[in-house]
Design an enzyme around this catalytic site. Structure first.
Site, PDB file in Angstrom:
ATOM      1  N   HIS A 252     106.890 -37.108   0.312  1.00 21.39           N
ATOM      2  CA  HIS A 252     105.909 -36.316   1.061  1.00 21.39           C
ATOM      3  C   HIS A 252     105.529 -37.017   2.358  1.00 21.39           C
ATOM      4  O   HIS A 252     104.881 -38.058   2.348  1.00 21.39           O
ATOM      5  CB  HIS A 252     104.673 -36.061   0.209  1.00 21.39           C
ATOM      6  CG  HIS A 252     103.729 -35.062   0.804  1.00 21.39           C
ATOM      7  ND1 HIS A 252     104.040 -33.722   0.905  1.00 21.39           N
ATOM      8  CD2 HIS A 252     102.500 -35.199   1.353  1.00 21.39           C
ATOM      9  CE1 HIS A 252     103.036 -33.081   1.476  1.00 21.39           C
ATOM     10  NE2 HIS A 252     102.079 -33.956   1.768  1.00 21.39           N
TER      11      HIS A 252
ATOM     12  N   ARG B  28      90.531 -34.761   9.103  1.00 19.00           N
ATOM     13  CA  ARG B  28      91.454 -33.691   9.465  1.00 19.00           C
ATOM     14  C   ARG B  28      91.230 -33.242  10.903  1.00 19.00           C
ATOM     15  O   ARG B  28      92.193 -32.972  11.637  1.00 19.00           O
ATOM     16  CB  ARG B  28      91.291 -32.519   8.492  1.00 19.00           C
ATOM     17  CG  ARG B  28      92.455 -31.559   8.548  1.00 19.00           C
ATOM     18  CD  ARG B  28      92.306 -30.447   7.541  1.00 19.00           C
ATOM     19  NE  ARG B  28      91.337 -29.457   7.982  1.00 19.00           N
ATOM     20  CZ  ARG B  28      91.372 -28.172   7.621  1.00 19.00           C
ATOM     21  NH1 ARG B  28      92.310 -27.739   6.792  1.00 19.00           N
ATOM     22  NH2 ARG B  28      90.466 -27.326   8.053  1.00 19.00           N
TER      23      ARG B  28
ATOM     24  N   TYR C  25     104.935 -28.955   9.623  1.00 14.90           N
ATOM     25  CA  TYR C  25     104.209 -27.749  10.046  1.00 14.90           C
ATOM     26  C   TYR C  25     103.920 -27.686  11.534  1.00 14.90           C
ATOM     27  O   TYR C  25     103.322 -26.725  12.015  1.00 14.90           O
ATOM     28  CB  TYR C  25     102.909 -27.579   9.255  1.00 14.90           C
ATOM     29  CG  TYR C  25     101.942 -28.736   9.294  1.00 14.90           C
ATOM     30  CD1 TYR C  25     101.014 -28.871  10.303  1.00 14.90           C
ATOM     31  CD2 TYR C  25     101.941 -29.691   8.274  1.00 14.90           C
ATOM     32  CE1 TYR C  25     100.106 -29.917  10.322  1.00 14.90           C
ATOM     33  CE2 TYR C  25     101.039 -30.737   8.284  1.00 14.90           C
ATOM     34  CZ  TYR C  25     100.124 -30.860   9.305  1.00 14.90           C
ATOM     35  OH  TYR C  25      99.236 -31.905   9.310  1.00 14.90           O
TER      36      TYR C  25
ATOM     37  N   ARG D  25      95.003 -22.424   0.038  1.00 18.19           N
ATOM     38  CA  ARG D  25      94.012 -22.031   1.041  1.00 18.19           C
ATOM     39  C   ARG D  25      94.657 -21.593   2.351  1.00 18.19           C
ATOM     40  O   ARG D  25      94.017 -20.973   3.190  1.00 18.19           O
ATOM     41  CB  ARG D  25      92.983 -23.143   1.265  1.00 18.19           C
ATOM     42  CG  ARG D  25      93.529 -24.433   1.813  1.00 18.19           C
ATOM     43  CD  ARG D  25      92.440 -25.519   1.880  1.00 18.19           C
ATOM     44  NE  ARG D  25      93.019 -26.844   1.774  1.00 18.19           N
ATOM     45  CZ  ARG D  25      93.583 -27.517   2.768  1.00 18.19           C
ATOM     46  NH1 ARG D  25      93.633 -26.986   3.974  1.00 18.19           N
ATOM     47  NH2 ARG D  25      94.073 -28.724   2.563  1.00 18.19           N
TER      48      ARG D  25
ATOM     49  N   GLU E  97      93.783 -31.109  -3.983  1.00 13.61           N
ATOM     50  CA  GLU E  97      93.611 -32.466  -3.460  1.00 13.61           C
ATOM     51  C   GLU E  97      92.138 -32.837  -3.353  1.00 13.61           C
ATOM     52  O   GLU E  97      91.762 -33.984  -3.559  1.00 13.61           O
ATOM     53  CB  GLU E  97      94.287 -32.560  -2.082  1.00 13.61           C
ATOM     54  CG  GLU E  97      94.183 -33.937  -1.422  1.00 13.61           C
ATOM     55  CD  GLU E  97      94.801 -33.978  -0.028  1.00 13.61           C
ATOM     56  OE1 GLU E  97      95.189 -32.908   0.482  1.00 13.61           O
ATOM     57  OE2 GLU E  97      94.875 -35.081   0.540  1.00 13.61           O
TER      58      GLU E  97
ATOM     59  N   HIS F  13      99.817 -33.950  -4.700  1.00 16.00           N
ATOM     60  CA  HIS F  13      98.478 -34.448  -5.044  1.00 16.00           C
ATOM     61  C   HIS F  13      98.072 -33.996  -6.462  1.00 16.00           C
ATOM     62  O   HIS F  13      97.987 -34.826  -7.343  1.00 16.00           O
ATOM     63  CB  HIS F  13      97.395 -34.042  -4.031  1.00 16.00           C
ATOM     64  CG  HIS F  13      97.737 -34.382  -2.617  1.00 16.00           C
ATOM     65  ND1 HIS F  13      98.022 -35.674  -2.221  1.00 16.00           N
ATOM     66  CD2 HIS F  13      97.859 -33.607  -1.504  1.00 16.00           C
ATOM     67  CE1 HIS F  13      98.301 -35.680  -0.919  1.00 16.00           C
ATOM     68  NE2 HIS F  13      98.207 -34.444  -0.464  1.00 16.00           N
TER      69      HIS F  13
ATOM     70  N   ASP G 155     102.874 -39.657   2.820  1.00 15.96           N
ATOM     71  CA  ASP G 155     102.011 -38.590   3.312  1.00 15.96           C
ATOM     72  C   ASP G 155     101.510 -38.809   4.740  1.00 15.96           C
ATOM     73  O   ASP G 155     102.231 -38.546   5.692  1.00 15.96           O
ATOM     74  CB  ASP G 155     100.854 -38.412   2.300  1.00 15.96           C
ATOM     75  CG  ASP G 155      99.992 -37.179   2.555  1.00 15.96           C
ATOM     76  OD1 ASP G 155     100.183 -36.533   3.589  1.00 15.96           O
ATOM     77  OD2 ASP G 155      99.125 -36.866   1.725  1.00 15.96           O
TER      78      ASP G 155
HETATM   79  C1  NGQ Z   1      98.229 -31.952   6.140  1.00 16.13           C
HETATM   80  N1  NGQ Z   1      96.835 -33.382   4.833  1.00 16.13           N
HETATM   81  O1  NGQ Z   1      98.938 -30.949   5.937  1.00 16.13           O
HETATM   82  O2  NGQ Z   1      98.558 -32.851   6.905  1.00 16.13           O
HETATM   83  C2  NGQ Z   1      96.944 -32.064   5.348  1.00 16.13           C
HETATM   84  C3  NGQ Z   1      95.788 -31.735   6.221  1.00 16.13           C
HETATM   85  C4  NGQ Z   1      95.371 -29.267   6.334  1.00 16.13           C
HETATM   86  C5  NGQ Z   1      96.483 -33.596   3.562  1.00 16.13           C
HETATM   87  N2  NGQ Z   1      96.286 -32.582   2.804  1.00 16.13           N
HETATM   88  C6  NGQ Z   1      95.955 -30.441   7.010  1.00 16.13           C
HETATM   89  N3  NGQ Z   1      96.365 -34.816   3.106  1.00 16.13           N
HETATM   90  O3  NGQ Z   1      94.913 -29.361   5.215  1.00 16.13           O
HETATM   91  O4  NGQ Z   1      95.363 -28.240   6.980  1.00 16.13           O
HETATM   92 ZN    ZN Z   2     100.434 -33.589   2.890  1.00 11.14          ZN
END
Ligand code: NGQ
Ligand code: ZN
Length: 444
Positions: free
Chosen positions: A51, A78, A117, A203, A227, A261, A312
């Site tokens: 990941h 974030r 993404y 979500r 998570e 997670h 991650d």
């Molecule tokens: C991510 N990070 O995709 O990088 C996410 C945060 C989001 C973690 N979940 C971004 N650790 O949740 O939109």
């Molecule tokens: Zn992630």
């Protein structure tokens, strides 16, 4: 090609003085005893890093400060991370990913699952919709790491909430455009790369879109799940169930899935998740760094669950740190020792072999163990490293994982090709210089 080693951790345990035959495609065709000269040290299967959000490597060490009036959490992190996401150009992404992949290879990680993404330019799609995906493939190709590319579907900013402005580089308004991106990305495939899909999270992806993506794609399905407790609470509010519970009830969860997670799960969810064959994608250093919580790994393994590890957000890139923290988390909550080895055996070796096998499965990479028919993704550890010296094969991985943060990694092969020699990747300096230019500019 024939590689001869003194100690090799095969799928049948440690073997001494063996020759490994590797074919043109990089697959192991034979493992047999040899009388010939053998390279010293301990050879173990390469560890997949299942990941990764590559661009976040540039943020390591830049979010560890407090500000007056701000209660720091995953969500404030974030926001800081999104600022970097908005600034990263295609060239930046390629440079950061190349640096990261060199660090992974030097750490003994031979494959990466890129949960990708960052698709669009800040003002709209690139002319080639797979521009950013192409940069990930280019970085993998330049460094030699095996890549499982996981383009991410991101649609909403929360359950029933529109995406926010700072998420605009991630968002697809419809599933067709996303599937077209997945399709276009296939033109970058190489013998060591694979493509799957990653619905970002419950979500960010409505149920009907999730079902379509799963039905209309091939390869691994990776999803962030449970998570944070806020995500669990919101899921109960909007979907009437806990995230893992909802997914297990609404999708055909199988070994095709990697649940990333899965931190906040009930005993029932853990059991069902293990039975489904899904791989738990655990990211211990990031989960600690972001204050996520602890996955009940001992219980999950007791139920027969499979797992792999990922770095991650890449706050650190270290196989020993991930695996050590995974075990220590369980010790700290249960107040017992040696939680993740199963009924008998060495914890370090059990963690390594399980994470290698589970990681390879989650990434659909034909590696994960040293065995005939598997790809030759190999890591040779230096028996003279101060932390390993005097250890035999039985305790070599315990010595590394619990005793040392710097990697006693000497050589690393991916598909039989040596990418790290004497602890160094051949392109380390060039790639580090380019990375340095990028971060100096991004954070000027
Ligand atoms: C991510 N990070 O995709 O990088 C996410 C945060 C989001 C973690 N979940 C971004 N650790 O949740 O939109
Ligand atoms: Zn992630």
């Amino acid at each position: 090609m024939r590689l001869c080693f003194e100690h090799v951790l095969t799928d049948a345990g440690w073997r001494e003085r063996v020759a490994i035959d590797v074919d043109e495609a990089g697959f192991v065709t034979a493992i047999a005893p040899t009388e010939g000269a053998c390279a010293p040290g301990f050879v173990v299967p390469g560890l997949p890093n299942l990941h990764s959000h590559a661009f976040q490597r540039a943020l390591a060490g830049r979010t560890e400060h407090v500000a007056p009036g701000r209660e720091d959490s995953f969500w404030t992190w974030r926001t800081q991370m999104y600022a970097l996401a908005l600034a990263c150009t295609p060239d930046d992404l390629e440079a950061i990913a190349a640096q990261l992949y060199v660090e992974m290879l030097e750490a003994g990680m031979t494959a990466v699952g890129e949960f990708h993404y960052l698709h669009h330019a800040p003002d709209g799609p690139y002319d080639a919709r797979d521009e950013m995906s192409a940069r990930i493939f280019a970085a993998a190709e330049a460094t030699g790491i095996a890549l499982t590319h996981l383009p991410v579907l991101y649609m909403t900013g929360g359950f029933d909430a529109p995406a926010e402005a700072h998420q605009r580089r991630f968002v697809h308004a419809d599933v067709d455009a996303f599937l077209a991106l997945v399709d276009d990305s296939k033109r970058h495939l190489t013998p060591t790369s694979r493509i799957g899909v990653a619905p970002h999270s419950l979500r960010a992806v409505p149920g009907d879109a999730l079902a379509r993506v799963i039905a209309d794609s091939e390869g691994p399905v990776h999803i962030h799940i449970a998570e944070q407790t806020k995500e669990v609470d919101d899921c109960i509010e909007h979907l009437g169930h806990r995230p893992v519970e909802w997914l297990l009830a609404n999708a055909e969860v199988s070994s095709r899935f990697c649940l990333v997670h899965a931190t906040h799960v009930t005993d029932g969810e853990v059991k069902q998740m293990a039975e489904s064959g899904a791989i738990a994608g655990l990211c211990p250093t990031t989960e600690a760094n972001l204050g996520d919580g602890l996955f009940p790994a001992a219980r999950f393994l007791g139920d027969g669950g499979a797992f792999g590890v990922g770095s991650d957000s890449h706050v650190t890139v270290s196989a020993s740190e991930e695996l050590r923290l995974l075990e220590y988390g369980q010790r700290l909550i249960t107040q017992h020792r040696n939680r993740l080895a199963g009924a008998s055996g060495h914890v370090g070796e059990a963690l390594w072999t399980r994470a290698a096998a589970g990681g390879a499965k989650a990434l659909a990479q034909p590696a994960g163990a040293i065995a005939v028919g598997r790809r030759a993704d190999l890591v040779r550890l230096d028996a003279n490293h101060p932390r390993l010296v005097g250890h035999g094969p039985e305790t070599a991985l315990d010595a590394w994982i619990f005793g040392s943060t710097d990697a006693p990694v000497q050589d690393v092969w991916v598909a039989g090709r040596r990418r790290v020699e004497g602890g160094r990747h051949a392109q380390r300096d060039v790639i580090a210089a380019r990375f340095g230019d990028v971060v100096r500019r991004l954070f000027a």
